[in-house]
Design a protein around this motif. Structure first.
Motif, short mmCIF file in Angstrom:
data_model
loop_
_atom_site.label_atom_id
_atom_site.label_comp_id
_atom_site.label_asym_id
_atom_site.label_seq_id
_atom_site.Cartn_x
_atom_site.Cartn_y
_atom_site.Cartn_z
N GLY A 119 6.11 3.22 51.72
CA GLY A 119 7.05 4.05 50.97
C GLY A 119 7.32 3.50 49.59
N GLU A 120 7.46 2.18 49.50
CA GLU A 120 7.68 1.56 48.18
C GLU A 120 6.45 1.74 47.29
N LYS A 121 5.26 1.62 47.88
CA LYS A 121 4.04 1.83 47.09
C LYS A 121 3.96 3.26 46.58
N ALA A 122 4.27 4.22 47.46
CA ALA A 122 4.23 5.63 47.05
C ALA A 122 5.26 5.91 45.98
N LEU A 123 6.44 5.36 46.14
CA LEU A 123 7.50 5.55 45.14
C LEU A 123 7.08 4.96 43.80
N SER A 124 6.44 3.81 43.84
CA SER A 124 5.98 3.18 42.62
C SER A 124 4.92 4.03 41.91
N LEU A 125 4.02 4.62 42.68
CA LEU A 125 2.99 5.48 42.09
C LEU A 125 3.59 6.72 41.45
N VAL A 126 4.56 7.32 42.12
CA VAL A 126 5.20 8.52 41.56
C VAL A 126 5.96 8.16 40.28
N ASP A 127 6.68 7.05 40.31
CA ASP A 127 7.40 6.59 39.10
C ASP A 127 6.44 6.34 37.95
N ALA A 128 5.35 5.65 38.25
CA ALA A 128 4.38 5.33 37.20
C ALA A 128 3.76 6.58 36.62
N ALA A 129 3.50 7.58 37.47
CA ALA A 129 2.91 8.83 36.98
C ALA A 129 3.87 9.56 36.06
N ILE A 130 5.13 9.58 36.43
CA ILE A 130 6.14 10.25 35.59
C ILE A 130 6.25 9.56 34.24
N LYS A 131 6.30 8.24 34.28
CA LYS A 131 6.44 7.50 33.02
C LYS A 131 5.18 7.59 32.18
N GLU A 132 4.03 7.53 32.84
CA GLU A 132 2.77 7.60 32.10
C GLU A 132 2.64 8.92 31.38
N ALA A 133 3.10 9.97 31.99
CA ALA A 133 3.04 11.28 31.36
C ALA A 133 4.01 11.40 30.19
N GLY A 134 4.93 10.49 30.10
CA GLY A 134 5.86 10.49 28.98
C GLY A 134 6.87 11.60 29.03
N LEU A 135 7.21 12.07 30.26
CA LEU A 135 8.08 13.23 30.36
C LEU A 135 9.44 12.94 31.00
N LEU A 136 9.65 11.76 31.52
CA LEU A 136 10.89 11.48 32.23
C LEU A 136 12.10 11.66 31.32
N GLN A 137 12.02 11.09 30.14
CA GLN A 137 13.14 11.20 29.21
C GLN A 137 13.33 12.65 28.76
N GLU A 138 12.22 13.36 28.53
CA GLU A 138 12.31 14.76 28.12
C GLU A 138 12.98 15.59 29.21
N LEU A 139 12.66 15.29 30.46
CA LEU A 139 13.27 16.04 31.56
C LEU A 139 14.77 15.80 31.60
N GLU A 140 15.17 14.55 31.45
CA GLU A 140 16.59 14.21 31.49
C GLU A 140 17.36 14.88 30.35
N GLU A 141 16.72 15.00 29.19
CA GLU A 141 17.38 15.61 28.04
C GLU A 141 17.31 17.12 28.06
N GLY A 142 16.59 17.67 29.05
CA GLY A 142 16.51 19.11 29.19
C GLY A 142 15.69 19.80 28.13
N GLN A 143 14.73 19.10 27.56
CA GLN A 143 13.91 19.70 26.53
C GLN A 143 12.84 20.58 27.16
N ASP A 144 12.55 21.67 26.50
CA ASP A 144 11.53 22.59 26.98
C ASP A 144 10.42 22.64 25.96
N ARG A 145 9.28 22.07 26.30
CA ARG A 145 8.15 22.01 25.37
C ARG A 145 6.97 22.84 25.87
N GLY A 146 7.22 23.81 26.70
CA GLY A 146 6.12 24.63 27.18
C GLY A 146 5.55 24.08 28.47
N ASP A 147 4.34 24.52 28.79
CA ASP A 147 3.74 24.16 30.07
C ASP A 147 2.32 23.65 29.90
#
Length: 488
Positions: free
Chosen positions: A152-180
């Protein structure tokens, strides 16, 4: 086991002499190029769907889940079948069943019985389901706990890394809409137009619209791990596990998870969520059992099957020295020169070493499915033609068990199907004794296969191809059908 002969009388061989050669050659990719093997190298389709022509029958679903329940209880390999009258489960092990395992499975089976009776009020139905869930978790969660935390920790780490690698975590938190648009990351290739035409891409990069789903999966995984650490009650832990399972089986998220890491989804389904999947599937099978046929009886008891009492526990299979292997190979393949045989054996040792470094798999003991096949054939028992091994372990057959099944089916006009191997061991150290006709046919098949494998290795040596990496067991048969079994 009786000796068979190949060529001159001095070249007499036995199954015991051929198994070490199969052990040397079979674990790698070449083994899967043999003819008429019962497995399929297709990670995108369910083994059941391709074999049965649709989603698996309810009997198959039940047997898979019971095999998983046994494995979750004490981490031992098992093989499970269903008597033709459908009122008795046959569970084989490579050793006598521990009393605690027998008691646990018997208790769980008894508590499933009322669920197979229609007509309960919603309140009583829920009470019966809660009782079974608590029993299954009380019996199995302790043994399963460490793996859930680790994977579970490994899976959580992979999901976290994917979100951060995509560079979208902060954008999601700020509610920005940049298309799809697609966001390329190191975990998968970028999304292209051709993928939009596929019904379900094998993998693709993360889109911005995927972020709520990924974030939801992350939160569900985190909540499950937190609840287990703090000792939440079993019903709460079960519901949290089902929440993770539902999210990871979201069809729109599957190709994204494959883009992150191809084994991520299977790791969560078969390891992190193995217990909630098993509990939910068993309850679903019990509730739906009356749909099997009008007079179908839900299994009432378990018969535990062990190796024959006259069959002593086999020692771990050890490879003979190189000279003995070369002599045996020359007897199997007289068309090969001694120098070629030496080169092939050397190549086999190199490949086996790669396999051992990659996965700590060894040979030894006897496999549970071989024990069950022996029991069915020796006692002429009519069973539902499917032998289940735990889906939380592997979904492939070891070479020896697969060949044994095909020979038995041919010689006894049976149609037994084997989902996969119940053990991580590449090969059992030996097989149970069968009648002479089965043993002779198996010996002939082993000779043919070892010869074919040796020629494959010889081609690799002559053309100086690099040592083949073994097939990834963790990525084997990524099935899209498990969501159908884990949800009503």
């Amino acid at each position: 086991m009786p000796d068979g002969s190949f060529g001159p009388p001095t070249s007499r061989l036995s199954i015991a002499r051929l198994l070490p050669l199969a052990y040397l050659f079979a674990p790698l990719n070449a083994a899967f190029r043999l003819c008429n093997m019962p497995w399929e190298l297709d990670e995108e389709r369910s083994h059941h769907k391709s074999q049965f022509g649709g989603y698996p029958p309810l009997q198959v679903t039940l047997l898979d889940a019971f095999a998983a329940l046994c494995t979750l209880h004490d981490c031992n390999s098992v093989c499970v079948s269903l008597s033709d009258t459908m009122d008795q489960l046959l569970v084989s092990l490579p050793h006598p069943a521990a009393a605690l395992l027998q008691e646990a499975i018997g208790e769980c089976l008894a508590e499933l019985q009322p669920l197979a009776v229609p007509g309960h009020s919603p309140r009583l139905q829920q009470a019966l389901e809660n009782k079974f869930t608590e029993t299954a978790y009380r019996r199995c969660s302790g043994a399963h706990r460490d793996e859930v935390f680790n994977e579970g920790e490994k899976a959580l780490s992979l999901v976290d890394a994917a979100i951060k690698e995509a560079g979208l975590l902060q954008e999601l938190e700020e509610g920005q809409d940049r298309g799809d648009g697609g966001v390329a990351c190191d975990y998968g290739r970028g999304f292209d137009e051709d993928d939009e035409e596929e019904e379900e891409p094998k993998k693709r990069a993360i889109r911005r619209s995927d972020m709520p789903r990924l974030q939801g999966l992350r939160e569900a995984l985190s909540d499950l791990l937190s609840a287990m650490r703090t000792g939440e009650d079993h019903l709460t832990t079960y519901e949290l596990g089902i929440s993770v399972l539902t999210r990871v089986e979201d069809k729109d998220l599957v190709p994204v998870l494959r883009g992150v890491d191809y084994s991520l989804r299977l790791t969560v389904v078969r390891k992190v969520c193995a217990l909630p999947w098993t509990v939910h599937t068993l309850m679903h099978a019990a509730r739906s059992w009356t749909s099997v046929e009008p007079q179908a009886t839900f299994p009432k008891s378990v018969t535990w099957i062990h190796p024959p009492s006259s069959y002593p526990p086999p020692p771990p299979l050890s490879l003979p020295n190189t000279e003995d292997l070369v002599i045996a190979l020359q007897a199997v393949s007289p068309e090969m020169s001694r120098d070629d045989c030496v080169a092939v054996v050397k190549e086999g040792f190199e490949c086996l070493e790669v396999c051992r470094r990659w996965k700590d798999s060894t040979a030894g003991d006897i496999h549970a499915e071989a024990v069950l096949i022996h029991h069915i054939v020796s006692n002429k028992i009519d069973v539902y033609p499917y032998l289940a091994t735990s889906p939380i372990a592997f979904s492939w057959s070891c070479y020896a068990c697969a060949r044994l099944l095909s020979v038995v089916n041919a010689k006894r006009q049976l149609r037994l199907a084997l989902r996969g191997c119940s053990d991580e061991m590449i090969l059992p150290s030996s097989l149970p004794p069968f009648d002479e006709d089965i043993e002779a046919a198996l010996l002939a098949q082993l000779r043919d296969d070892v010869r074919a494998l040796a020629m494959g290795h010889l081609q690799a040596v002559k053309y100086k191809r690099p040592v083949r990496a073994p097939i990834s067991f963790e990525r084997f048969k990524d099935s899209d059908d498990s969501s159908q079994n884990s949800q009503d």
